[in-house]
Scaffold this motif. Structure first.
Motif, PDB file in Angstrom:
ATOM      1  N   VAL A 334       0.845  -1.184   0.000  1.00  0.00           N
ATOM      2  CA  VAL A 334       0.000   0.000   0.000  1.00  0.00           C
ATOM      3  C   VAL A 334       0.886   1.243   0.000  1.00  0.00           C
ATOM      4  N   ALA A 335       0.309   2.322  -0.499  1.00  0.00           N
ATOM      5  CA  ALA A 335       0.956   3.635  -0.431  1.00  0.00           C
ATOM      6  C   ALA A 335       0.008   4.585   0.275  1.00  0.00           C
ATOM      7  N   LEU A 336       0.563   5.677   0.756  1.00  0.00           N
ATOM      8  CA  LEU A 336      -0.218   6.662   1.494  1.00  0.00           C
ATOM      9  C   LEU A 336      -0.451   7.882   0.613  1.00  0.00           C
ATOM     10  N   ASP A 337      -1.715   8.245   0.458  1.00  0.00           N
ATOM     11  CA  ASP A 337      -2.093   9.449  -0.292  1.00  0.00           C
ATOM     12  C   ASP A 337      -2.272  10.583   0.715  1.00  0.00           C
ATOM     13  N   ILE A 338      -1.466  11.640   0.588  1.00  0.00           N
ATOM     14  CA  ILE A 338      -1.548  12.776   1.512  1.00  0.00           C
ATOM     15  C   ILE A 338      -1.913  14.057   0.757  1.00  0.00           C
ATOM     16  N   GLY A 339      -2.740  13.911  -0.268  1.00  0.00           N
ATOM     17  CA  GLY A 339      -3.046  15.030  -1.150  1.00  0.00           C
ATOM     18  C   GLY A 339      -3.780  16.182  -0.510  1.00  0.00           C
ATOM     19  N   ARG A 340      -4.267  16.034   0.720  1.00  0.00           N
ATOM     20  CA  ARG A 340      -4.950  17.137   1.408  1.00  0.00           C
ATOM     21  C   ARG A 340      -4.036  17.849   2.398  1.00  0.00           C
ATOM     22  N   ALA A 341      -2.755  17.585   2.304  1.00  0.00           N
ATOM     23  CA  ALA A 341      -1.812  18.183   3.259  1.00  0.00           C
ATOM     24  C   ALA A 341      -1.689  19.689   3.060  1.00  0.00           C
ATOM     25  N   ARG A 342      -1.349  20.407   4.166  1.00  0.00           N
ATOM     26  CA  ARG A 342      -0.956  21.817   4.093  1.00  0.00           C
ATOM     27  C   ARG A 342       0.570  21.843   4.004  1.00  0.00           C
ATOM     28  N   LEU A 343       1.095  22.713   3.179  1.00  0.00           N
ATOM     29  CA  LEU A 343       2.533  22.771   2.964  1.00  0.00           C
ATOM     30  C   LEU A 343       3.133  24.012   3.609  1.00  0.00           C
ATOM     31  N   PHE A 344       4.332  23.830   4.174  1.00  0.00           N
ATOM     32  CA  PHE A 344       5.017  24.905   4.894  1.00  0.00           C
ATOM     33  C   PHE A 344       6.469  24.972   4.443  1.00  0.00           C
ATOM     34  N   ARG A 345       6.974  26.201   4.431  1.00  0.00           N
ATOM     35  CA  ARG A 345       8.389  26.429   4.135  1.00  0.00           C
ATOM     36  C   ARG A 345       8.892  27.499   5.100  1.00  0.00           C
ATOM     37  N   ASP A 346      10.012  27.221   5.762  1.00  0.00           N
ATOM     38  CA  ASP A 346      10.567  28.156   6.749  1.00  0.00           C
ATOM     39  C   ASP A 346       9.524  28.515   7.804  1.00  0.00           C
ATOM     40  N   ASP A 347       8.766  27.501   8.238  1.00  0.00           N
ATOM     41  CA  ASP A 347       7.758  27.642   9.299  1.00  0.00           C
ATOM     42  C   ASP A 347       6.618  28.584   8.928  1.00  0.00           C
ATOM     43  N   ARG A 348       6.392  28.817   7.661  1.00  0.00           N
ATOM     44  CA  ARG A 348       5.254  29.624   7.223  1.00  0.00           C
ATOM     45  C   ARG A 348       4.484  28.853   6.166  1.00  0.00           C
ATOM     46  N   ALA A 349       3.160  29.029   6.157  1.00  0.00           N
ATOM     47  CA  ALA A 349       2.328  28.328   5.197  1.00  0.00           C
ATOM     48  C   ALA A 349       2.562  28.852   3.793  1.00  0.00           C
ATOM     49  N   LEU A 350       2.507  27.956   2.826  1.00  0.00           N
ATOM     50  CA  LEU A 350       2.498  28.339   1.424  1.00  0.00           C
ATOM     51  C   LEU A 350       1.057  28.639   1.037  1.00  0.00           C
ATOM     52  N   GLN A 351       0.785  29.835   0.591  1.00  0.00           N
ATOM     53  CA  GLN A 351      -0.585  30.314   0.459  1.00  0.00           C
ATOM     54  C   GLN A 351      -1.289  29.861  -0.816  1.00  0.00           C
ATOM     55  N   HIS A 352      -0.573  29.343  -1.782  1.00  0.00           N
ATOM     56  CA  HIS A 352      -1.194  29.038  -3.076  1.00  0.00           C
ATOM     57  C   HIS A 352      -1.434  27.549  -3.269  1.00  0.00           C
ATOM     58  N   ILE A 353      -1.587  26.842  -2.148  1.00  0.00           N
ATOM     59  CA  ILE A 353      -1.736  25.397  -2.220  1.00  0.00           C
ATOM     60  C   ILE A 353      -3.205  25.005  -2.276  1.00  0.00           C
ATOM     61  N   SER A 354      -3.549  24.122  -3.211  1.00  0.00           N
ATOM     62  CA  SER A 354      -4.876  23.505  -3.200  1.00  0.00           C
ATOM     63  C   SER A 354      -4.862  22.376  -2.187  1.00  0.00           C
ATOM     64  N   LEU A 355      -5.896  22.323  -1.320  1.00  0.00           N
ATOM     65  CA  LEU A 355      -5.928  21.288  -0.291  1.00  0.00           C
ATOM     66  C   LEU A 355      -6.571  20.002  -0.803  1.00  0.00           C
ATOM     67  N   ARG A 356      -6.873  19.937  -2.074  1.00  0.00           N
ATOM     68  CA  ARG A 356      -7.487  18.736  -2.623  1.00  0.00           C
ATOM     69  C   ARG A 356      -6.590  18.139  -3.714  1.00  0.00           C
ATOM     70  N   PRO A 357      -6.494  16.808  -3.779  1.00  0.00           N
ATOM     71  CA  PRO A 357      -5.736  16.180  -4.863  1.00  0.00           C
ATOM     72  C   PRO A 357      -6.493  16.325  -6.170  1.00  0.00           C
ATOM     73  N   PRO A 358      -5.846  16.067  -7.315  1.00  0.00           N
ATOM     74  CA  PRO A 358      -6.556  16.124  -8.588  1.00  0.00           C
ATOM     75  C   PRO A 358      -7.783  15.233  -8.575  1.00  0.00           C
ATOM     76  N   GLU A 359      -8.856  15.662  -9.223  1.00  0.00           N
ATOM     77  CA  GLU A 359     -10.080  14.889  -9.261  1.00  0.00           C
ATOM     78  C   GLU A 359      -9.848  13.568  -9.995  1.00  0.00           C
ATOM     79  N   PRO A 360     -10.545  12.481  -9.579  1.00  0.00           N
ATOM     80  CA  PRO A 360     -10.449  11.219 -10.314  1.00  0.00           C
ATOM     81  C   PRO A 360     -10.808  11.449 -11.779  1.00  0.00           C
ATOM     82  N   GLY A 361     -10.058  10.798 -12.664  1.00  0.00           N
ATOM     83  CA  GLY A 361     -10.328  10.977 -14.072  1.00  0.00           C
ATOM     84  C   GLY A 361      -9.395  11.972 -14.726  1.00  0.00           C
ATOM     85  N   HIS A 362      -8.675  12.751 -13.910  1.00  0.00           N
ATOM     86  CA  HIS A 362      -7.674  13.629 -14.505  1.00  0.00           C
ATOM     87  C   HIS A 362      -6.507  12.829 -15.072  1.00  0.00           C
ATOM     88  N   GLY A 363      -6.462  11.541 -14.687  1.00  0.00           N
ATOM     89  CA  GLY A 363      -5.646  10.602 -15.436  1.00  0.00           C
ATOM     90  C   GLY A 363      -4.285  10.286 -14.877  1.00  0.00           C
TER      91      GLY A 363
END
Length: 375
Positions: A334-363
């Protein structure tokens, strides 16, 4: 009553550190705000400074547009409930409630009949009408808490300040009292500021949370926004259990360091480089056949979620999965899907992140730098 704080700094008595460090905060009239953070974050110091109980300090504190400096306590219209309730054990419940009225200067003090009427009104409000003649030692913890609140309300304050008021109560009573308090706030139209280290408590009663760390405000936002858009990893972790994964951004994709964690697309506007991903255990997904991880169901779980241990090779993590899906996965591959993660750099949030993985069917999904069909 409103509160405006600008560039507030307070030093410890020995001046070796700052108890409050350049704090600015605006609390509108009628708001219910919770100051949250770990012990030593500066929550109680800020509350006491708002009340005018502590000083000196640098900066500005205005209550309803006026400074508290030089104003007698009786003119401030502030009710304060201490962590230990501070009830007078030698006084009855009625006398405790009436204390703030009894000590007013003679020209401002209501007559005895008016004070008795106010006490009776408050006893009804806190749902203890028959206990006016009882003494604090005869009351339960929840009853003492209500009496302390009634005493704070006796002089009809516009601002109610609460310092860890539920800490000594058992969990069931805590839930009952905080729901009652929220109803009381709405009924009386108060401005309420609550200090607590319990984020669940704050989320239940407050309109807005102010997260403090090391004497500074690190984020303030409506309760529902803090979890979806935390400003720092500390905010994310303070508000609940979080899983952390290191990785890097390459061409708009998050590539995790762990080979058993799936990469995901983060969209444009994010510079390439090292980042940290955080998400809640219940926000993960298991993907069969995509990795060499191993999933092992564990005892425990609630709310329709089951806890699993996932062995990822270099580390183990515990996740929460919908109970009826646990049996769909074998122990291996098995693998772990973490596509809803919040991303941080230098202890600050990256503001342009989508919290959802690509929709099924995007291929496609990208797995450790290789594009594969998404599951």
């Amino acid at each position: 009553m409103s509160v405006q704080i600008q560039s507030l700094t307070r030093h410890a008595p020995n001046a070796s550190r700052k108890m409050l460090d350049d704090v600015s905060l605006s609390i509108e009239d009628g708001a219910f705000v919770a100051l949250v953070g770990p012990s030593g974050a500066g929550k109680t110091t800020l509350l006491r400074t708002i009340a005018g109980l502590d000083g000196p300090y640098e900066g500005t504190v205005l209550v309803d547009g006026r400074t508290l400096a030089g104003r007698p306590m009786r003119e401030r219209r502030i009710g304060f409930v201490f962590q230990n309730y501070a009830l007078f054990r030698h006084m009855t419940v009625a006398r405790n409630i009436a204390f703030g009225l009894d000590v007013l200067p003679r020209r401002e003090r209501p007559d005895r009949g008016a004070i008795a009427g106010r006490v009776a009104e408050l006893l009804e409000l806190i749902q203890l009408p028959m206990l006016g003649d009882a003494y604090p030692d005869q009351l339960s913890g929840g009853q003492r808490q209500r009496v302390a609140l009634a005493r704070a309300l006796a002089t009809k304050p516009g601002l109610l300040l609460l310092d860890e008021p539920f800490g000594a109560l058992d969990p069931i009573v805590r839930r009952q009292i905080r729901r009652w308090l929220r109803g009381l706030h709405d009924q009386l139209g108060l401005t309420t500021v609550l200090v607590t280290h319990d984020h669940d408590e704050a989320l239940e009663v407050a309109d807005r949370l102010v997260v403090m760390q090391n004497g500074r405000i690190v984020q303030e936002a409506p309760a529902e926004m803090l979890d979806t858009a935390p400003a720092t990893p500390f905010v994310m972790e303070f508000l609940g259990e979080a899983l952390e994964f290191s990785g890097r951004i390459v061409d708009g994709w998050f590539l995790p360091d762990d080979s058993n964690v799936l990469s995901f697309h983060v969209g444009g506007g994010v510079d390439d480089g090292l980042v940290t991903a955080l998400l809640r255990p219940y926000e993960t997904r298991l993907v069969a056949g995509e990795g060499r991880g191993r999933a092992i169901p564990l005892a425990g779980g609630s709310g329709g979620l089951r806890r699993l241990k996932v062995e990822l090779g270099t580390r183990e993590v515990e996740i929460l999965l919908v109970t009826d899906q646990v049996g769909l996965f074998g122990r291996d591959h098995v693998a772990l899907d973490i596509g809803r993660a919040r991303l941080f750099r230098d202890d600050r949030a990256l503001q342009h992140i989508s919290l959802r993985p690509p929709e099924p069917g995007h291929g496609k999904q990208r797995h450790n730098g290789t594009v594969t069909d998404s599951v």
